[in-house]
Design a protein around this motif. Structure first.
Motif, PDB file in Angstrom:
ATOM      1  N   ILE A 259       0.659  -1.215  -0.035  1.00 22.80           N
ATOM      2  CA  ILE A 259       0.026   0.191  -0.090  1.00 22.80           C
ATOM      3  C   ILE A 259       0.830   1.024   0.111  1.00 22.80           C
ATOM      4  O   ILE A 259       0.601   2.126  -0.725  1.00 22.80           O
ATOM      5  N   GLY A 260       1.682   1.315   0.408  1.00 23.93           N
ATOM      6  CA  GLY A 260       2.748   2.333   0.768  1.00 23.93           C
ATOM      7  C   GLY A 260       3.660   2.778  -0.472  1.00 23.93           C
ATOM      8  O   GLY A 260       3.625   3.754  -0.977  1.00 23.93           O
ATOM      9  N   GLY A 261       3.944   1.497  -1.425  1.00 24.31           N
ATOM     10  CA  GLY A 261       4.510   1.729  -2.466  1.00 24.31           C
ATOM     11  C   GLY A 261       3.349   2.496  -3.499  1.00 24.31           C
ATOM     12  O   GLY A 261       3.793   3.281  -4.240  1.00 24.31           O
ATOM     13  N   PHE A 262       2.067   2.064  -3.525  1.00 20.75           N
ATOM     14  CA  PHE A 262       1.240   2.547  -4.405  1.00 20.75           C
ATOM     15  C   PHE A 262       0.837   4.174  -4.029  1.00 20.75           C
ATOM     16  O   PHE A 262       0.814   4.926  -4.977  1.00 20.75           O
ATOM     17  N   LEU A 263       0.856   4.281  -2.732  1.00 22.08           N
ATOM     18  CA  LEU A 263       0.473   5.728  -2.438  1.00 22.08           C
ATOM     19  C   LEU A 263       1.572   6.392  -2.860  1.00 22.08           C
ATOM     20  O   LEU A 263       1.505   7.657  -3.232  1.00 22.08           O
ATOM     21  N   GLN A 264       2.942   6.088  -2.701  1.00 23.13           N
ATOM     22  CA  GLN A 264       3.951   6.979  -2.918  1.00 23.13           C
ATOM     23  C   GLN A 264       4.085   7.307  -4.576  1.00 23.13           C
ATOM     24  O   GLN A 264       4.338   8.303  -5.005  1.00 23.13           O
ATOM     25  N   ALA A 265       3.620   6.347  -5.469  1.00 25.03           N
ATOM     26  CA  ALA A 265       3.427   6.681  -6.814  1.00 25.03           C
ATOM     27  C   ALA A 265       2.194   7.273  -7.194  1.00 25.03           C
ATOM     28  O   ALA A 265       2.366   7.829  -8.309  1.00 25.03           O
ATOM     29  N   HIS A 266       1.197   7.548  -6.230  1.00 27.13           N
ATOM     30  CA  HIS A 266      -0.039   8.052  -6.500  1.00 27.13           C
ATOM     31  C   HIS A 266      -0.194   9.003  -5.323  1.00 27.13           C
ATOM     32  O   HIS A 266      -1.000   8.970  -4.466  1.00 27.13           O
ATOM     33  N   PRO A 267       0.445  10.056  -5.175  1.00 27.51           N
ATOM     34  CA  PRO A 267       0.422  11.179  -4.251  1.00 27.51           C
ATOM     35  C   PRO A 267      -1.090  11.582  -4.103  1.00 27.51           C
ATOM     36  O   PRO A 267      -1.706  11.976  -5.187  1.00 27.51           O
ATOM     37  N   GLY A 268      -1.613  11.691  -2.861  1.00 26.92           N
ATOM     38  CA  GLY A 268      -2.930  12.333  -2.635  1.00 26.92           C
ATOM     39  C   GLY A 268      -4.179  11.206  -2.615  1.00 26.92           C
ATOM     40  O   GLY A 268      -5.387  11.380  -2.350  1.00 26.92           O
ATOM     41  N   SER A 269      -3.830  10.017  -3.168  1.00 25.67           N
ATOM     42  CA  SER A 269      -4.549   8.959  -3.202  1.00 25.67           C
ATOM     43  C   SER A 269      -5.126   8.208  -1.877  1.00 25.67           C
ATOM     44  O   SER A 269      -4.284   8.201  -1.087  1.00 25.67           O
ATOM     45  N   ARG A 270      -5.904   7.797  -1.824  1.00 25.89           N
ATOM     46  CA  ARG A 270      -6.440   6.905  -0.582  1.00 25.89           C
ATOM     47  C   ARG A 270      -6.909   5.604  -0.970  1.00 25.89           C
ATOM     48  O   ARG A 270      -7.322   5.362  -2.195  1.00 25.89           O
ATOM     49  N   VAL A 271      -6.781   4.579  -0.306  1.00 25.33           N
ATOM     50  CA  VAL A 271      -7.127   3.158  -0.161  1.00 25.33           C
ATOM     51  C   VAL A 271      -8.349   2.859   0.776  1.00 25.33           C
ATOM     52  O   VAL A 271      -8.075   3.069   1.888  1.00 25.33           O
ATOM     53  N   ILE A 272      -9.276   2.457   0.191  1.00 29.62           N
ATOM     54  CA  ILE A 272     -10.613   2.158   1.262  1.00 29.62           C
ATOM     55  C   ILE A 272     -10.458   0.535   1.402  1.00 29.62           C
ATOM     56  O   ILE A 272     -10.165  -0.488   0.658  1.00 29.62           O
ATOM     57  N   CYS A 273     -10.550   0.085   2.508  1.00 22.72           N
ATOM     58  CA  CYS A 273     -10.578  -1.319   2.884  1.00 22.72           C
ATOM     59  C   CYS A 273     -12.125  -1.635   3.632  1.00 22.72           C
ATOM     60  O   CYS A 273     -12.465  -0.780   4.607  1.00 22.72           O
ATOM     61  N   GLU A 274     -13.029  -2.470   3.152  1.00 19.78           N
ATOM     62  CA  GLU A 274     -14.539  -2.532   3.492  1.00 19.78           C
ATOM     63  C   GLU A 274     -14.058  -3.819   4.516  1.00 19.78           C
ATOM     64  O   GLU A 274     -13.845  -4.784   4.230  1.00 19.78           O
ATOM     65  N   LEU A 275     -14.719  -3.647   5.811  1.00 18.03           N
ATOM     66  CA  LEU A 275     -14.871  -4.860   6.665  1.00 18.03           C
ATOM     67  C   LEU A 275     -16.124  -5.062   7.276  1.00 18.03           C
ATOM     68  O   LEU A 275     -16.508  -3.822   7.810  1.00 18.03           O
ATOM     69  N   GLY A 276     -16.484  -5.928   7.460  1.00 18.83           N
ATOM     70  CA  GLY A 276     -18.061  -6.554   8.076  1.00 18.83           C
ATOM     71  C   GLY A 276     -17.808  -7.266   9.081  1.00 18.83           C
ATOM     72  O   GLY A 276     -17.735  -7.075  10.270  1.00 18.83           O
ATOM     73  N   ARG A 277     -17.669  -8.572   8.769  1.00 21.40           N
ATOM     74  CA  ARG A 277     -17.470  -9.889   9.484  1.00 21.40           C
ATOM     75  C   ARG A 277     -16.328  -9.509  10.460  1.00 21.40           C
ATOM     76  O   ARG A 277     -16.689  -9.777  11.787  1.00 21.40           O
ATOM     77  N   TYR A 278     -15.438  -9.206  10.203  1.00 20.30           N
ATOM     78  CA  TYR A 278     -14.002  -8.992  11.031  1.00 20.30           C
ATOM     79  C   TYR A 278     -14.350  -8.168  12.100  1.00 20.30           C
ATOM     80  O   TYR A 278     -13.570  -8.304  13.146  1.00 20.30           O
ATOM     81  N   LEU A 279     -15.159  -7.214  11.963  1.00 20.27           N
ATOM     82  CA  LEU A 279     -15.455  -6.144  13.110  1.00 20.27           C
ATOM     83  C   LEU A 279     -16.507  -6.338  14.085  1.00 20.27           C
ATOM     84  O   LEU A 279     -16.260  -6.001  15.053  1.00 20.27           O
ATOM     85  N   THR A 280     -17.514  -7.209  13.610  1.00 21.72           N
ATOM     86  CA  THR A 280     -18.606  -7.743  14.201  1.00 21.72           C
ATOM     87  C   THR A 280     -18.735  -8.857  14.760  1.00 21.72           C
ATOM     88  O   THR A 280     -19.400  -8.995  15.918  1.00 21.72           O
ATOM     89  N   ALA A 281     -18.009 -10.036  14.169  1.00 20.97           N
ATOM     90  CA  ALA A 281     -18.317 -11.316  14.505  1.00 20.97           C
ATOM     91  C   ALA A 281     -18.035 -11.600  16.152  1.00 20.97           C
ATOM     92  O   ALA A 281     -18.984 -12.146  16.891  1.00 20.97           O
ATOM     93  N   ARG A 282     -16.881 -11.200  16.455  1.00 19.71           N
ATOM     94  CA  ARG A 282     -16.692 -11.443  18.063  1.00 19.71           C
ATOM     95  C   ARG A 282     -17.316 -11.087  18.938  1.00 19.71           C
ATOM     96  O   ARG A 282     -17.224 -11.313  20.245  1.00 19.71           O
TER      97      ARG A 282
END
Length: 423
Positions: A259-282
């Motif tokens: 992710i760091g390499g991608f963001l360095q090559a694309h300054p100002g970009s953001r990466v979104i990560c969607e989590l559902g089960r991992y946040l709520t299951a436990r």
């Protein structure tokens, strides 16, 4: 050995059952907050975390996560309204799904979302017309990709093969000359989602690397911005005896370079990560009360007031062999004298099995049982109207206080939706 009775933040589950009735889903907000903050602390700061409401659309669950800084990923008008009701800003919401109806498209245009995820050329056209009719020239869009690479380790594959989700890269390339004509939309980047319940961190890192590579290639080829890339998520939770929880620190360490390499090559970009089960299951436990204990042809059954009409995930849909979610007695201590029980619900089907050959202390009517790791895909993925039982109550314990966060369906609720014709 667990306390007798089991407690949540110092409150006895027996007291909760007495106050709210059974069956019910019980959410521990401390666990919900802990799991979110661990992910937030470990993942690259250039990653924005979005909660997938499909896993648990309860507004209070959403509000707790939103207050911690989570965005929301929604796939229906009701989920959109839930996220906004929970206090999540429109700019922190994305809307996706392969079959958005006209009301949902209109809501996407009317609400100033982070992005609308478009899944086909025809949907782009529909959104373009809706934006034009509303006088907008800047509706933000992510193009959902169906990547041509394959992945391993998913409990349910969502891409990399023929799917109703997104656009093949070749199809998107064929739209090269049409995309600049979408004058009422603003394409901001790409979205891809490879699958669910990944338990090996290497698989998630592989998916992340390939999605970012493909997004960068298509952005350069099609002369499109790459301001946002949504890499999906699919972080898994171990439910069964032969499974091990995802190694989150190892995932974060390996994904950080990608992710760091991608963001360095694309300054100002953001990466979104969607989590559902991992946040709520436990954070969730499905609590039911034993109604009857009996034997049939050498098998001992505990029949409870809760079943797969509330918790279809526990039946092991998609598995050839029935495997059990973690299940324990909440009113009797574990220890000597445990014996195997098949735990069932009240439904008129042999498939209504919450656990098979589960070792439990000697049970009697009135005892409470808990199916653990049940905070995701409980009511939201279950046939709650089967036999007209309706959906259960949901209770959240936060800061040592219990709150009813969903009222149980009553017979009157269920019948009020019907209309009797003259006969």
């Amino acid at each position: 050995m667990p306390d007798t009775p089991a407690t949540v933040q110092g409150i006895a589950v027996t007291d909760l059952a007495e106050e709210f009735g059974t069956p019910f889903f019980l959410y521990d907000a401390d666990v919900l907050e802990r799991d979110y903050l661990q992910v937030r602390r470990l993942l690259h700061p250039g990653v924005d975390l979005f909660f997938s409401l499909k896993a648990n659309p309860n507004v209070s669950v959403c509000a707790v996560l939103g207050a911690l800084g989570s965005g929301a990923e929604v796939s229906s008008l009701a989920e959109l309204r839930t996220a906004l009701w929970a206090g999540i800003a429109p700019q922190d919401v994305i809307f996706l799904g392969p079959g958005k109806n006209p009301r949902e498209i209109e809501a996407c245009v009317r609400t100033d979302l982070r992005a609308v995820v478009c899944e086909s050329p025809a949907e782009l056209e529909r959104l373009e017309r809706a934006a034009r009719d509303a006088g907008r020239t800047d509706v933000p869009v992510l193009l959902r990709l169906n990547p041509d690479f394959t992945t391993k380790g998913s409990g349910l594959s969502m891409g990399g093969k023929p799917r109703q989700f997104g656009m093949d890269a070749g199809l998107l390339r064929a739209q090269r000359h049409r995309l600049p004509e979408l004058r009422h939309l603003r394409i901001r980047g790409f979205h891809a989602y490879m699958g669910t319940r990944f338990l090996r961190h290497e698989d998630i890192v592989h998916n992340t690397r390939e999605i970012l590579r493909l997004a960068a290639e298509l952005a350069a080829e099609l002369d499109l911005p790459c301001e946002i890339v949504d890499i999906g998520g699919g972080f898994g939770v171990a439910y069964f005896d032969n499974e091990t929880d995802l190694d989150l620190p190892a995932l974060a360490a390996d994904a950080d370079d990608v992710i760091g390499g991608f963001l360095q090559a694309h300054p100002g970009s953001r990466v979104i990560c969607e989590l559902g089960r991992y946040l709520t299951a436990r954070c969730g436990t499905y609590v039911s009360r034993v109604l009857d204990v009996k034997e049939s042809m050498g098998t001992r059954f505990a029949v409870t007031d809760g079943g797969t009409h509330h918790h279809m995930a526990a039946v092991g849909v998609g598995s050839f062999v029935k495997r059990n979610f973690p299940l324990r007695a909440l009113t009797r201590p574990a220890g000597s004298g445990e014996r195997p029980y098949t735990v069932t619900g009240p439904l008129c089907t042999p498939n209504d099995v919450l656990g098979k050959n589960v070792l439990l202390p000697p049970l009697a009517p009135g005892d409470l049982l808990g199916v653990e790791r049940s905070g995701a895909y409980g009511p939201t993925a279950s046939p709650g109207l089967f036999l007209s039982h309706g959906f259960p109550a949901e209770v959240m314990v936060r800061a040592g206080r219990a709150h009813l966060v969903r009222v149980r369906d009553t017979v009157e609720d269920l019948l009020s939706r019907q209309r009797l014709i003259p006969v």
